[in-house]
Design an enzyme around this catalytic site. Sequence first.
Site, PDB file in Angstrom:
ATOM      1  N   HIS A 112     -10.166  -5.942  -2.756  1.00  0.00           N
ATOM      2  CA  HIS A 112     -11.288  -5.718  -1.836  1.00  0.00           C
ATOM      3  C   HIS A 112     -12.342  -4.936  -2.618  1.00  0.00           C
ATOM      4  CE1 HIS A 112      -9.099  -7.137   1.644  1.00  0.00           C
ATOM      5  NE2 HIS A 112      -8.093  -6.342   1.345  1.00  0.00           N
ATOM      6  N   ASP A 120     -12.204 -10.102  -1.313  1.00  0.00           N
ATOM      7  CA  ASP A 120     -13.540 -10.162  -0.718  1.00  0.00           C
ATOM      8  C   ASP A 120     -14.432  -9.220  -1.505  1.00  0.00           C
ATOM      9  OD1 ASP A 120     -12.734  -7.655   0.466  1.00  0.00           O
ATOM     10  OD2 ASP A 120     -12.308  -8.647   2.381  1.00  0.00           O
ATOM     11  N   ASN A 149       2.189  -5.244  -3.165  1.00  0.00           N
ATOM     12  CA  ASN A 149       0.775  -5.551  -2.895  1.00  0.00           C
ATOM     13  C   ASN A 149      -0.005  -4.258  -2.615  1.00  0.00           C
ATOM     14  OD1 ASN A 149      -1.177  -7.752  -2.258  1.00  0.00           O
ATOM     15  ND2 ASN A 149      -1.142  -6.906  -0.175  1.00  0.00           N
ATOM     16  N   GLU A 186       0.802  -1.235   0.000  1.00  0.00           N
ATOM     17  CA  GLU A 186       0.000   0.000   0.000  1.00  0.00           C
ATOM     18  C   GLU A 186       0.831   1.281   0.000  1.00  0.00           C
ATOM     19  OE1 GLU A 186      -2.730  -0.461   3.302  1.00  0.00           O
ATOM     20  OE2 GLU A 186      -3.825  -2.053   2.277  1.00  0.00           O
ATOM     21  N   GLU A 206      -6.152 -10.711  -1.473  1.00  0.00           N
ATOM     22  CA  GLU A 206      -7.026 -10.445  -0.311  1.00  0.00           C
ATOM     23  C   GLU A 206      -8.479 -10.331  -0.750  1.00  0.00           C
ATOM     24  OE1 GLU A 206      -5.587  -7.141   2.050  1.00  0.00           O
ATOM     25  OE2 GLU A 206      -3.485  -7.710   1.748  1.00  0.00           O
TER      26      GLU A 206
HETATM   27  C1  XIL Z   1      -6.622  -6.174   8.027  1.00  0.00           C
HETATM   28  C2  XIL Z   1      -7.020  -7.325   8.929  1.00  0.00           C
HETATM   29  O1  XIL Z   1      -7.932  -8.138   8.239  1.00  0.00           O
HETATM   30  C3  XIL Z   1      -7.638  -6.795  10.195  1.00  0.00           C
HETATM   31  O2  XIL Z   1      -7.840  -7.861  11.128  1.00  0.00           O
HETATM   32  C4  XIL Z   1      -6.736  -5.731  10.842  1.00  0.00           C
HETATM   33  O3  XIL Z   1      -7.408  -5.156  11.940  1.00  0.00           O
HETATM   34  C5  XIL Z   1      -6.377  -4.652   9.840  1.00  0.00           C
HETATM   35  O4  XIL Z   1      -5.783  -5.251   8.706  1.00  0.00           O
HETATM   36  N1  XIL Z   1      -5.091  -4.575   3.441  1.00  0.00           N
HETATM   37  C6  XIL Z   1      -4.113  -5.413   3.949  1.00  0.00           C
HETATM   38  C7  XIL Z   1      -4.433  -6.292   5.099  1.00  0.00           C
HETATM   39  O5  XIL Z   1      -3.026  -5.507   3.370  1.00  0.00           O
HETATM   40  O6  XIL Z   1      -3.310  -6.507   5.928  1.00  0.00           O
HETATM   41  C8  XIL Z   1      -5.575  -5.735   5.920  1.00  0.00           C
HETATM   42  O7  XIL Z   1      -5.897  -6.686   6.917  1.00  0.00           O
HETATM   43  C9  XIL Z   1      -6.753  -5.413   5.041  1.00  0.00           C
HETATM   44  C10 XIL Z   1      -6.391  -4.381   4.012  1.00  0.00           C
END
Ligand code: XIL
Length: 300
Positions: A206, A237, A169, A127, A235
């Site tokens: 996401h 969802d 990422n 990020e 990741e």
């Molecule tokens: C999130 C986790 O799912 C949570 O449990 C935590 O509180 C915050 O981080 N991008 C990422 C992940 O790279 O590490 C994040 O995970 C979600 C967004």
Amino acid sequence: ASTLAAAAQQSGRYFGTAIAAGKLGDQTYTTIANREFDMITAENEMKIDATEPNRGQFNFSAGDRIYNWAVQNGKRVRGHTLAWHSQQPDWMRSLSGSSLRQAMINHINGVMGHYKGKIYAWDVVNEAFADGNSGARRDSNLQQTGNDWIEVAFRTARAADPAAKLCYNDYNIDNWNWAKTQAVYNMVRDFKQRGVPIDCVGLQSHFNSNSPYNSNYRTTIQSFAALGVDVQITELDIQGGSATTYANVVNDCLAVPRCTGITVWGVRDTDSWLGANASALLFDGNGNKKAAYTSVLNAL
Ligand code: XIL
């Protein structure tokens, strides 16, 4: 095939999930996770605050619980994540300049050294780009150490564990038309041209109403792959859990040979960082397969 992992393996890919160490005692959770997935990411346990709570003092207890559960069950592990503006311990957030830069390097060496030879791919940098139309870097403490911090992180990572694939990422780099996507694309192209070691791009993916799935996702995957890096959906969802959208994501990955695997960000809706009401994952709170699950299985 009757599981996500077996179905993904038919095309040489993996299907993964994020795992939380605190849930490894929940038998419904571990039964589904063990049956369906063959790649594991620690949801929080390998992050900076977890692995180096005090400067120079590393703690791998929770990370190792996840690592050991995965390997004992025949799964591979993605490492997440080494250099990130978020979930930094207080000691790191208080540093700046050359001492922060050195702390980043020491952190990468410490964590990658512990897991040397054991990790399929590391999210080396997470990020680092800003949202919106600027295409600029995110203004973080790491960025303020100098624009070369990302390539320093990757060069450090290559030396620390030459066996791990090294990924950049990010989220909101799924839509090919977005400035943030183009900015990351330009960075990866530059790294490949200059020989900065990078092996993969992680599309967090996401998807929600502000950042919806777009049919140009396949173009994004193809374009990154054409630079000579693997693409991993890291990741996934989908707010609302649309079965059609889940199938579209799978089809887009399968259309590109260098899209090597898909990870969903949690097992059941009740495990999701978005909360159960988002209905964003493949299993409901009781561990039942949702329509999105069937849709993904059929698409693989
Ligand atoms: C999130 C986790 O799912 C949570 O449990 C935590 O509180 C915050 O981080 N991008 C990422 C992940 O790279 O590490 C994040 O995970 C979600 C967004």
